[in-house]
Design a protein around this motif. Structure first.
Motif, PDB file in Angstrom:
ATOM      1  N   PRO A 191       0.836  -1.200   0.000  1.00  0.00           N
ATOM      2  CA  PRO A 191       0.000   0.000   0.000  1.00  0.00           C
ATOM      3  C   PRO A 191       0.875   1.255   0.000  1.00  0.00           C
ATOM      4  CG  PRO A 191      -0.723  -1.567   1.685  1.00  0.00           C
ATOM      5  CD  PRO A 191       0.602  -2.046   1.180  1.00  0.00           C
ATOM      6  N   SER A 192       0.368   2.326  -0.588  1.00  0.00           N
ATOM      7  CA  SER A 192       1.107   3.587  -0.631  1.00  0.00           C
ATOM      8  C   SER A 192       0.206   4.720  -0.160  1.00  0.00           C
ATOM      9  CB  SER A 192       1.621   3.865  -2.048  1.00  0.00           C
ATOM     10  OG  SER A 192       0.554   3.899  -2.972  1.00  0.00           O
ATOM     11  N   VAL A 193       0.797   5.906   0.038  1.00  0.00           N
ATOM     12  CA  VAL A 193       0.048   7.071   0.491  1.00  0.00           C
ATOM     13  C   VAL A 193      -1.102   7.358  -0.473  1.00  0.00           C
ATOM     14  CG1 VAL A 193       0.165   9.550   0.912  1.00  0.00           C
ATOM     15  CG2 VAL A 193       2.049   8.087   1.631  1.00  0.00           C
ATOM     16  N   GLY A 194      -2.303   7.523   0.085  1.00  0.00           N
ATOM     17  CA  GLY A 194      -3.483   7.782  -0.732  1.00  0.00           C
ATOM     18  C   GLY A 194      -4.334   6.559  -0.999  1.00  0.00           C
ATOM     19  N   ASP A 195      -3.822   5.378  -0.662  1.00  0.00           N
ATOM     20  CA  ASP A 195      -4.609   4.146  -0.830  1.00  0.00           C
ATOM     21  C   ASP A 195      -5.592   3.985   0.324  1.00  0.00           C
ATOM     22  OD1 ASP A 195      -3.535   3.175  -3.210  1.00  0.00           O
ATOM     23  OD2 ASP A 195      -1.912   2.108  -2.204  1.00  0.00           O
ATOM     24  N   TYR A 196      -6.761   3.458   0.007  1.00  0.00           N
ATOM     25  CA  TYR A 196      -7.668   2.967   1.035  1.00  0.00           C
ATOM     26  C   TYR A 196      -7.348   1.498   1.266  1.00  0.00           C
ATOM     27  CZ  TYR A 196     -10.673   7.101   1.025  1.00  0.00           C
ATOM     28  OH  TYR A 196     -11.154   8.372   1.172  1.00  0.00           O
ATOM     29  N   VAL A 197      -7.158   1.122   2.524  1.00  0.00           N
ATOM     30  CA  VAL A 197      -6.740  -0.237   2.860  1.00  0.00           C
ATOM     31  C   VAL A 197      -7.693  -0.838   3.890  1.00  0.00           C
ATOM     32  CG1 VAL A 197      -4.873  -1.668   3.788  1.00  0.00           C
ATOM     33  CG2 VAL A 197      -4.324   0.341   2.402  1.00  0.00           C
ATOM     34  N   GLU A 198      -8.122  -2.066   3.616  1.00  0.00           N
ATOM     35  CA  GLU A 198      -8.905  -2.810   4.605  1.00  0.00           C
ATOM     36  C   GLU A 198      -7.931  -3.345   5.656  1.00  0.00           C
ATOM     37  OE1 GLU A 198     -11.116  -5.913   2.736  1.00  0.00           O
ATOM     38  OE2 GLU A 198     -11.765  -4.629   1.083  1.00  0.00           O
ATOM     39  N   VAL A 199      -8.184  -3.019   6.920  1.00  0.00           N
ATOM     40  CA  VAL A 199      -7.285  -3.435   7.996  1.00  0.00           C
ATOM     41  C   VAL A 199      -8.070  -4.176   9.064  1.00  0.00           C
ATOM     42  CG1 VAL A 199      -5.644  -2.689   9.768  1.00  0.00           C
ATOM     43  CG2 VAL A 199      -5.774  -1.447   7.584  1.00  0.00           C
ATOM     44  N   HIS A 200      -7.609  -5.392   9.389  1.00  0.00           N
ATOM     45  CA  HIS A 200      -8.197  -6.181  10.473  1.00  0.00           C
ATOM     46  C   HIS A 200      -7.530  -5.744  11.773  1.00  0.00           C
ATOM     47  CE1 HIS A 200      -8.388  -9.974  13.011  1.00  0.00           C
ATOM     48  NE2 HIS A 200      -9.649  -9.609  12.847  1.00  0.00           N
ATOM     49  N   ILE A 201      -8.316  -5.180  12.694  1.00  0.00           N
ATOM     50  CA  ILE A 201      -7.763  -4.615  13.926  1.00  0.00           C
ATOM     51  C   ILE A 201      -7.453  -5.735  14.918  1.00  0.00           C
ATOM     52  CG2 ILE A 201      -8.106  -2.995  15.819  1.00  0.00           C
ATOM     53  CD1 ILE A 201      -7.959  -1.728  12.993  1.00  0.00           C
ATOM     54  N   THR A 202      -6.213  -5.754  15.394  1.00  0.00           N
ATOM     55  CA  THR A 202      -5.765  -6.825  16.296  1.00  0.00           C
ATOM     56  C   THR A 202      -5.373  -6.320  17.678  1.00  0.00           C
ATOM     57  OG1 THR A 202      -3.506  -6.600  15.440  1.00  0.00           O
ATOM     58  CG2 THR A 202      -4.941  -8.226  14.371  1.00  0.00           C
ATOM     59  N   LYS A 203      -5.103  -5.019  17.799  1.00  0.00           N
ATOM     60  CA  LYS A 203      -4.602  -4.500  19.074  1.00  0.00           C
ATOM     61  C   LYS A 203      -4.989  -3.030  19.217  1.00  0.00           C
ATOM     62  CE  LYS A 203      -0.132  -4.070  19.419  1.00  0.00           C
ATOM     63  NZ  LYS A 203       1.310  -4.412  19.496  1.00  0.00           N
ATOM     64  N   SER A 204      -5.154  -2.590  20.472  1.00  0.00           N
ATOM     65  CA  SER A 204      -5.481  -1.174  20.701  1.00  0.00           C
ATOM     66  C   SER A 204      -4.719  -0.629  21.898  1.00  0.00           C
ATOM     67  CB  SER A 204      -6.979  -0.991  20.916  1.00  0.00           C
ATOM     68  OG  SER A 204      -7.327  -1.216  22.266  1.00  0.00           O
ATOM     69  N   THR A 205      -4.510   0.693  21.871  1.00  0.00           N
ATOM     70  CA  THR A 205      -4.053   1.424  23.047  1.00  0.00           C
ATOM     71  C   THR A 205      -5.139   2.444  23.346  1.00  0.00           C
ATOM     72  OG1 THR A 205      -2.950   3.203  21.841  1.00  0.00           O
ATOM     73  CG2 THR A 205      -1.683   1.187  22.199  1.00  0.00           C
ATOM     74  N   ARG A 206      -4.870   3.362  24.262  1.00  0.00           N
ATOM     75  CA  ARG A 206      -5.872   4.386  24.562  1.00  0.00           C
ATOM     76  C   ARG A 206      -5.910   5.483  23.513  1.00  0.00           C
ATOM     77  NH1 ARG A 206      -5.149   5.297  31.105  1.00  0.00           N
ATOM     78  NH2 ARG A 206      -6.238   3.407  31.760  1.00  0.00           N
ATOM     79  N   ALA A 207      -5.009   5.409  22.542  1.00  0.00           N
ATOM     80  CA  ALA A 207      -4.953   6.503  21.567  1.00  0.00           C
ATOM     81  C   ALA A 207      -4.799   6.033  20.129  1.00  0.00           C
ATOM     82  CB  ALA A 207      -3.799   7.443  21.910  1.00  0.00           C
ATOM     83  N   SER A 208      -4.641   4.737  19.894  1.00  0.00           N
ATOM     84  CA  SER A 208      -4.416   4.268  18.527  1.00  0.00           C
ATOM     85  C   SER A 208      -4.767   2.798  18.398  1.00  0.00           C
ATOM     86  CB  SER A 208      -2.957   4.500  18.114  1.00  0.00           C
ATOM     87  OG  SER A 208      -2.084   3.753  18.953  1.00  0.00           O
ATOM     88  N   LEU A 209      -4.807   2.346  17.144  1.00  0.00           N
ATOM     89  CA  LEU A 209      -5.113   0.946  16.830  1.00  0.00           C
ATOM     90  C   LEU A 209      -3.999   0.363  15.978  1.00  0.00           C
ATOM     91  CD1 LEU A 209      -8.864   1.464  15.808  1.00  0.00           C
ATOM     92  CD2 LEU A 209      -8.055   0.489  17.970  1.00  0.00           C
ATOM     93  N   PHE A 210      -3.837  -0.941  16.044  1.00  0.00           N
ATOM     94  CA  PHE A 210      -2.871  -1.643  15.211  1.00  0.00           C
ATOM     95  C   PHE A 210      -3.574  -2.843  14.582  1.00  0.00           C
ATOM     96  CE2 PHE A 210       0.492  -4.614  14.146  1.00  0.00           C
ATOM     97  CZ  PHE A 210       1.446  -3.790  13.569  1.00  0.00           C
TER      98      PHE A 210
END
Length: 501
Positions: A455-474
């Motif tokens: 993926p590159s800047v400007g792409d829309y990407v489907e992301v399966h969320i596996t982890k979270s913090t209080r301010a972000s997702l991974f």
């Protein structure tokens, strides 16, 4: 708003023959400093910067001789924005620090003001306008390669909240014509912009009256959120914010739209249903509360109670269950008691915000509070209450992020993750959450015949969320897609599930 204002200023200066933008102030011949006056801390930072620019003016010759400066003339310092309007005389009298003071409605006058300086005069224009929207000016984007952009749709504010200086520094509300906004977004679309944030001091009070031929009775048909009131009656009702969003989201289906900053009073049902039904209007609302105490809200002249706000939050989540909500809060407003502070803490826990801006109260001149109230909460009490509010927010926000684990989010890639620039990318989800993921080749659903790619800047990407913090997702990237394609597939899967059930 200040970023967008600077883009307007750059356009005006470019048309006046000032073509080159330098990367560092040491080499500049004109230094613009765009200012905010909403809190004292912001103003103190401006004075610190002005001291440094004054140093550059005084030591210009030695800086050129040493190679530190590449400019042909000593720099002119220009103060723009809200602080310029509020402290114009003080700024100009500040030991020759500043050459030009220009308010937010006078940017067209900048070339003339700079010429006045050449003839030994001080340049000043801080007159507020009832009409100026800069609708005919095409902003020069500061970030040329950015896939996101700001578009100002209205300026000023009529609300006159007792703590706020914005009506005095930005003037009364006036809105750009819909057609001028559509043209600007169309240009951005051609440049490859994928996400547009619509801007205004009171963005959802947008009211394009340019198409009207006659006045209507003040207040007629202007629907507010249920249980909310306004001190200012609308004299003419034109095309409202929902009409603008409807037009933009229809004509630009591959652009995602956000907006800021709204007032809770201007969320009629048709706006909420439009946000539910349009896939390219982000499911995120910034809903400034300021406090959770009805008595403090009354002193702030906000036009609603704690209960009315909570009812609005419930309505929003009933209509759009996945809606993300953020807010603004002020601690230690005039006369705030411990009981009123506790009301705000319980309020924050009850709503469960995704994000919040929280500040200790700072008295502003000219405001209703300045004229009528005492700033009588001690600074140490403000700081303590602010810390307690931040802690209450952190208790609830983790749940908002944790609830995303296991789901699939559509993320607009904005660039490399600064914490791991070689291996990870980062972007925002529809709900406004920061999402990072490993930079690995994935399929492109819009072109399945091609090989996998990164993926590159400007792409829309489907992301399966596996982890979270209080301010972000991974998460884990699944595929590159398009905005409309992603939502069409989701709708088809939902229909299939309902049919099988």
């Amino acid at each position: 708003m200040n970023i967008n204002d600077m883009e307007i200023v750059l356009s005006i200066m470019k048309n006046a023959g000032y073509s080159e933008v330098v990367d560092v102030p040491e080499s500049a011949e004109i230094i613009f400093i765009n200012t905010c006056a909403i809190r004292d801390n912001a103003e103190q930072k401006v004075w610190q910067r002005l001291n440094y620019f004054w140093f550059l003016k005084r030591h210009w010759k030695s800086n050129v001789k040493s190679g530190r400066s590449q400019s042909l003339h000593p720099p002119k310092v220009v103060v723009l924005g809200c602080m310029a309007e509020r402290l114009k005389e003080k700024i100009l009298d500040a030991d020759k620090m500043v050459d030009v003071v220009c308010g937010p409605d006078a940017y067209r006058d900048l070339p003339r003001l700079l010429e006045d300086v050449d003839y030994g005069q001080k340049g000043i224009n801080t007159i507020l306008s009832l009409e100026e929207t800069y609708a005919d000016i095409s902003p020069v984007r500061i970030s040329k390669n950015s896939v996101t952009a700001f578009v100002s749709i209205m300026r000023g504010c009529n609300n006159m909240c007792s703590f706020c200086i914005v009506p005095f520094t930005r003037g009364r509300e006036r809105s750009r014509p819909v057609e001028s906004i559509v043209r600007e977004v169309e240009e951005l679309s051609k440049e490859g912009v994928k996400e547009v944030t619509l801007l205004g001091q009171n963005v959802n009070s947008y009211n394009d009256t340019s198409v009207l031929e006659k006045d209507v009775e003040p207040g007629t048909n202007w629907k507010l959120s249920e249980g909310f009131s306004s001190m200012c009656k609308v004299k003419q009702m034109g095309l409202r914010f929902a009409d603008l969003l409807d037009r933009l989201s229809t004509e630009f289906p591959e652009i995602r739209f956000r907006y800021t900053s709204p007032h809770p009073k201007d969320f009629p049902d048709e706006l909420l249903y439009l946000m539910r039904d349009r896939h390219n209007i982000c499911k995120y609302i910034h809903l400034p509360a300021q406090t959770g105490s009805s008595t403090v809200l009354e002193r702030m002249r906000r036009g609603y109670t704690r209960e009315a706000y909570l009812d609005l939050v419930q309505k929003i989540r009933d209509i759009v269950p996945q809606m993300g909500i953020s807010s603004d809060f002020i601690c230690g407003f005039c006369g705030e008691t411990e009981e009123e502070h506790e009301d705000t803490l319980s309020f924050v826990r009850a709503v469960g915000y995704d994000m919040a801006y929280m500040f200790a109260y700072s008295m502003r001149e000219k405001t209703h509070a300045n004229r009528n109230y005492d700033d009588n909460v001690p600074e140490e009490v403000k700081r303590r209450r602010l810390n307690e509010l931040i802690e209450a927010f952190r208790e609830s926000t983790g749940q908002c992020f944790d609830s995303q684990i296991g789901g699939i989010q559509l993320v607009l890639v904005e660039g490399p993750n600064k914490r791991a620039p070689d291996t990870e990318l980062i972007g925002k989800s529809d709900r406004g959450h920061r999402v990072s993921f490993a930079k690995l080749p994935v399929i492109d659903r819009a072109d399945i015949s091609t090989c996998k790619r990164n993926p590159s800047v400007g792409d829309y990407v489907e992301v399966h969320i596996t982890k979270s913090t209080r301010a972000s997702l991974f998460g884990e990237a699944l595929a590159i897609t398009k905005l409309s394609l992603f939502h069409r597939v989701q709708d088809e899967e939902l229909v299939a599930c309902e049919s099988s059930a």
